[in-house]
Design a protein around this motif. Structure first.
Motif, PDB file in Angstrom:
ATOM      1  N   SER A 131      27.944 -22.400 -84.159  1.00  0.00           N
ATOM      2  CA  SER A 131      28.610 -22.969 -82.982  1.00  0.00           C
ATOM      3  C   SER A 131      28.930 -21.913 -81.928  1.00  0.00           C
ATOM      4  O   SER A 131      29.084 -22.219 -80.752  1.00  0.00           O
ATOM      5  CB  SER A 131      29.904 -23.680 -83.402  1.00  0.00           C
ATOM      6  OG  SER A 131      30.829 -22.759 -83.932  1.00  0.00           O
ATOM      7  N   SER A 132      29.011 -20.633 -82.355  1.00  0.00           N
ATOM      8  CA  SER A 132      29.282 -19.543 -81.407  1.00  0.00           C
ATOM      9  C   SER A 132      28.037 -19.142 -80.622  1.00  0.00           C
ATOM     10  O   SER A 132      28.102 -18.312 -79.720  1.00  0.00           O
ATOM     11  CB  SER A 132      29.834 -18.324 -82.141  1.00  0.00           C
ATOM     12  OG  SER A 132      28.820 -17.690 -82.901  1.00  0.00           O
ATOM     13  N   GLY A 133      26.893 -19.733 -81.005  1.00  0.00           N
ATOM     14  CA  GLY A 133      25.661 -19.442 -80.292  1.00  0.00           C
ATOM     15  C   GLY A 133      24.745 -18.460 -81.002  1.00  0.00           C
ATOM     16  O   GLY A 133      23.681 -18.120 -80.483  1.00  0.00           O
ATOM     17  N   LEU A 134      25.145 -17.990 -82.199  1.00  0.00           N
ATOM     18  CA  LEU A 134      24.313 -17.062 -82.959  1.00  0.00           C
ATOM     19  C   LEU A 134      23.371 -17.836 -83.880  1.00  0.00           C
ATOM     20  O   LEU A 134      23.813 -18.667 -84.676  1.00  0.00           O
ATOM     21  CB  LEU A 134      25.185 -16.119 -83.801  1.00  0.00           C
ATOM     22  CG  LEU A 134      25.795 -14.911 -83.097  1.00  0.00           C
ATOM     23  CD1 LEU A 134      26.713 -14.161 -84.058  1.00  0.00           C
ATOM     24  CD2 LEU A 134      24.707 -13.979 -82.582  1.00  0.00           C
ATOM     25  N   ALA A 135      22.102 -17.560 -83.768  1.00  0.00           N
ATOM     26  CA  ALA A 135      21.125 -18.217 -84.632  1.00  0.00           C
ATOM     27  C   ALA A 135      21.013 -17.447 -85.941  1.00  0.00           C
ATOM     28  O   ALA A 135      20.815 -16.231 -85.932  1.00  0.00           O
ATOM     29  CB  ALA A 135      19.761 -18.285 -83.946  1.00  0.00           C
ATOM     30  N   PRO A 136      21.142 -18.116 -87.083  1.00  0.00           N
ATOM     31  CA  PRO A 136      21.001 -17.414 -88.364  1.00  0.00           C
ATOM     32  C   PRO A 136      19.586 -16.879 -88.531  1.00  0.00           C
ATOM     33  O   PRO A 136      18.625 -17.506 -88.083  1.00  0.00           O
ATOM     34  CB  PRO A 136      21.318 -18.503 -89.402  1.00  0.00           C
ATOM     35  CG  PRO A 136      21.044 -19.789 -88.696  1.00  0.00           C
ATOM     36  CD  PRO A 136      21.384 -19.556 -87.258  1.00  0.00           C
ATOM     37  N   ASN A 137      19.460 -15.707 -89.135  1.00  0.00           N
ATOM     38  CA  ASN A 137      18.124 -15.196 -89.448  1.00  0.00           C
ATOM     39  C   ASN A 137      17.806 -15.463 -90.910  1.00  0.00           C
ATOM     40  O   ASN A 137      18.611 -16.055 -91.639  1.00  0.00           O
ATOM     41  CB  ASN A 137      18.012 -13.702 -89.112  1.00  0.00           C
ATOM     42  CG  ASN A 137      18.993 -12.841 -89.890  1.00  0.00           C
ATOM     43  OD1 ASN A 137      19.602 -13.288 -90.874  1.00  0.00           O
ATOM     44  ND2 ASN A 137      19.158 -11.597 -89.467  1.00  0.00           N
ATOM     45  N   ILE A 138      16.664 -15.021 -91.363  1.00  0.00           N
ATOM     46  CA  ILE A 138      16.233 -15.323 -92.730  1.00  0.00           C
ATOM     47  C   ILE A 138      17.193 -14.731 -93.748  1.00  0.00           C
ATOM     48  O   ILE A 138      17.426 -15.301 -94.822  1.00  0.00           O
ATOM     49  CB  ILE A 138      14.785 -14.807 -92.970  1.00  0.00           C
ATOM     50  CG1 ILE A 138      14.254 -15.298 -94.316  1.00  0.00           C
ATOM     51  CG2 ILE A 138      14.737 -13.284 -92.869  1.00  0.00           C
ATOM     52  CD1 ILE A 138      14.075 -16.777 -94.403  1.00  0.00           C
ATOM     53  N   TRP A 139      17.821 -13.573 -93.407  1.00  0.00           N
ATOM     54  CA  TRP A 139      18.746 -12.946 -94.355  1.00  0.00           C
ATOM     55  C   TRP A 139      20.052 -13.719 -94.442  1.00  0.00           C
ATOM     56  O   TRP A 139      20.670 -13.763 -95.513  1.00  0.00           O
ATOM     57  CB  TRP A 139      18.994 -11.494 -93.967  1.00  0.00           C
ATOM     58  CG  TRP A 139      17.742 -10.690 -94.078  1.00  0.00           C
ATOM     59  CD1 TRP A 139      17.006 -10.136 -93.081  1.00  0.00           C
ATOM     60  CD2 TRP A 139      17.037 -10.384 -95.289  1.00  0.00           C
ATOM     61  NE1 TRP A 139      15.894  -9.514 -93.586  1.00  0.00           N
ATOM     62  CE2 TRP A 139      15.887  -9.639 -94.935  1.00  0.00           C
ATOM     63  CE3 TRP A 139      17.262 -10.680 -96.633  1.00  0.00           C
ATOM     64  CZ2 TRP A 139      14.970  -9.199 -95.879  1.00  0.00           C
ATOM     65  CZ3 TRP A 139      16.355 -10.217 -97.571  1.00  0.00           C
ATOM     66  CH2 TRP A 139      15.226  -9.492 -97.195  1.00  0.00           C
TER      67      TRP A 139
END
Length: 583
Positions: free
Chosen positions: A433-441
């Motif tokens: 929700s903060s705008g950070l896209a999760p990465n594979i890790w």
């Protein structure tokens, strides 16, 4: 290869009875060649090397003018030795240009290793040949191994570090050259695994680097921290920085006459490798020519898979918390704060004091930055003080400091480790929700936590959503899911997932096979496990010691001693590779 042809420091034929007694009390590890290592003062050594370390610690008498060149193996040691020799030779009046020592000996012959060469066999060696000052020595020991011996002496230490990916490739090719074998992918994968888990010669890498990083903070007049990549990209600036540190700065006249360029040309890998002295001869049973390769920055990309590169990136982020970022801070005060908090957390295990320090700084109007918060959060999570870590996230939000992906991953992993998966998923949603896209890790950490805490259904839902969103699952992700499914006992579904990997374009690795074999054995399906073992030897990566240990244990528990004996016999016959880190 005949053991007598191996570098002496990797053998175990020069250890005293007292050292044997010490080793019996230490953690030990046997590499795949059967060579034994032990962990002494947090660092892994082959037995002969440990003897050299002990001899050094008890017998070395430092002089005020000594210079010690330090490095992790294959990080630019040869080049740095040549540069320092050339810098110091400027003050000598040679009768001929042909008198330069680099023209007559390999850099490792001119600057010997303390634990490998000088103190290899005795704590009181003859040091008559080091009568000239300053004396030049080198080492691969971490700084804390030399602390007691060198304390209260003004001798200088120059440390060079290198990108871990390039170090790995250089080590792989160097080791194969020593063993006179083809540098195969299986050898690289084995070495990659050992590098990542830290059980390697002079490992773990991150502890080694941090010992000198902290030393350069605490005593910058006597410990210089250099980076190989900077030496390559800005050689003129770095060699002048090195000369200043050694107390031998270039004069204006020298710079104008081209002295800097002359030294750089003389010490270039191209020139050194072309010298006759480096085409022939040996040091410690290693051909001089093997110390020279490309020396390129970023060459690892030509050998490592994206998955291997990502794994190393994650380790560096976790273990080092991006200390390089601290060097970009202009504020001297914040630079000191980062040093204090990092040292407090990692050396003194006083996480609560670090949190109190952050509060005191804020109260005095000095706002810690992202690096400081990241160091404290990392320390808290490692020690299981997750609630305090969560409190710091709120403090960061109040201070309008944006939490980055590394910190979110650290906190998510911390809650997963203590088994609180519900809060883990809440933090995950907060991050998105903060705008950070999760990465594979991020996903891998979350999936691993869910699977380890027996929440397989939720993990499978997340993996399905990953694929629907276009996120490619790598082999590390599938290994986590397969492990969770085996743990849950859904063997048939696990088998189907394994068989589908090739259709997804994902190649199973040794961890995948070991997980399947272990899961089948735990569910008393020995015949199916053996079928996977045969498939592994035929199509997949080579079995490792864990593969055999799982099968040996399963057959012993089932009362089949004959089958266990056969696996033991095969294991012993396949112990053919070891990691040699000698320069």
């Amino acid at each position: 290869m005949d053991p007598k042809e191996l570098p002496p420091n990797v053998r175990d034929d020069k250890i005293s009875e007292e050292t044997k007694k010490l080793i019996s009390s230490l953690p030990t590890h046997t590499d795949s060649q059967g060579q034994k290592l032990c962990k002494y003062q947090g660092c892994w050594y082959y037995y002969n090397t440990l003897q050299g370390v002990l001899n050094f610690q008890s017998g070395f008498q430092p002089q005020d003018t000594d210079i010690i060149i330090a490095s992790y193996p294959k990080s630019g040691t040869t080049w740095l030795k040549a540069l320092i020799v050339a810098l110091l030779e400027r003050s000598k009046n040679h009768s001929s240009s042909n008198d330069h020592p680099l023209l007559h000996d390999n850099p490792h012959g001119i600057v010997p290793f303390l634990e490998i060469d000088v103190f290899h066999e005795s704590s009181s060696p003859n040091l008559d040949k080091f009568s000239a000052t300053p004396r030049l020595f080198s080492t691969h020991m971490p700084l804390h191994a030399m602390h007691e011996t060198l304390k209260q002496t003004p001798c200088k230490i120059v440390y060079v570090c290198r990108n871990l990916k390039d170090t790995l490739i250089s080590t792989w090719l160097f080791a194969c050259a020593i063993l006179k074998i083809e540098p195969t992918r299986s050898i690289l994968e084995s070495m990659f695994k050992s590098l990542c888990n830290g059980t390697i010669f002079y490992g773990p890498f991150w502890d080694h680097l941090l010992s000198y990083w902290r030393g350069s903070f605490e005593d910058p007049k006597h410990v210089l921290f250099m980076r190989y990549e900077e030496m390559k990209s800005e050689p003129h600036e770095q060699i002048k920085r090195l000369a200043d540190f050694l107390g031998s700065p270039f004069t204006k006249q020298e710079e104008e006459s081209g002295s800097v360029e002359e030294i750089l040309d003389l010490c270039s890998l191209r020139n050194l490798s072309s010298l006759e002295v480096n085409k022939t001869g040996k040091v410690n049973n290693v051909d001089h020519k093997n110390f020279f390769r490309k020396g390129e920055v970023g060459d690892s990309k030509n050998y490592l898979t994206p998955e291997m590169e990502n794994k190393i990136d994650m380790i560096i982020q976790e273990k080092l918390q991006e200390p390089e970022t601290a060097t970009l801070i202009d504020s001297k005060l914040l630079f000191t704060i980062n040093s204090v908090t990092f040292t407090t957390l990692n050396l003194n295990n006083k996480a609560s004091e670090a949190v109190a320090l952050v509060d005191r700084l804020v109260a005095k109007g000095c706002q810690p930055n992202l690096v400081t918060y990241g160091a404290v959060v990392n320390g808290l999570c490692k020690r299981g003080e997750i609630d305090l870590a969560l409190l710091l996230l709120k403090k960061m939000d109040k201070a309008k400091i944006e939490v980055n992906l590394v910190i979110y991953n650290t906190v998510i992993d911390g809650f997963c480790q203590v088994g609180d998966c519900d809060i883990t998923q809440e933090i995950f949603k907060q991050m998105v929700s903060s705008g950070l896209a999760p990465n594979i890790w991020t996903y891998n950490i979350l999936l691993d936590g869910l699977c380890n805490n027996r929440k397989l259904e939720k993990a499978l839902v997340i993996s399905e959503n990953m694929q629907k969103s276009g996120t490619d699952l790598d082999i590390y992700t599938y290994n986590i899911i397969i492990h969770g499914m085996c743990k849950a006992g859904v063997i048939e579904d696990t088998h189907d997932l394994f068989c589908s990997l090739s259709l997804k374009g994902v190649k199973p690795d040794v961890v995948t096979y070991n997980t399947m074999i272990s899961g089948l054995c735990n569910n008393r399906l020995k015949h199916e496990a053996y079928a996977f073992f045969r498939k592994m030897k035929q199509d997949g990566p080579l079995p490792d010691d864990l593969t055999y240990n799982v099968l040996i244990r399963a057959h012993l528990e089932g009362g089949d001693k004959a089958a266990s004996a056969e696996f033991i016999k095969e294991l012993i016959s396949n112990l053919w590779f070891c990691h040699y880190y000698v320069a």
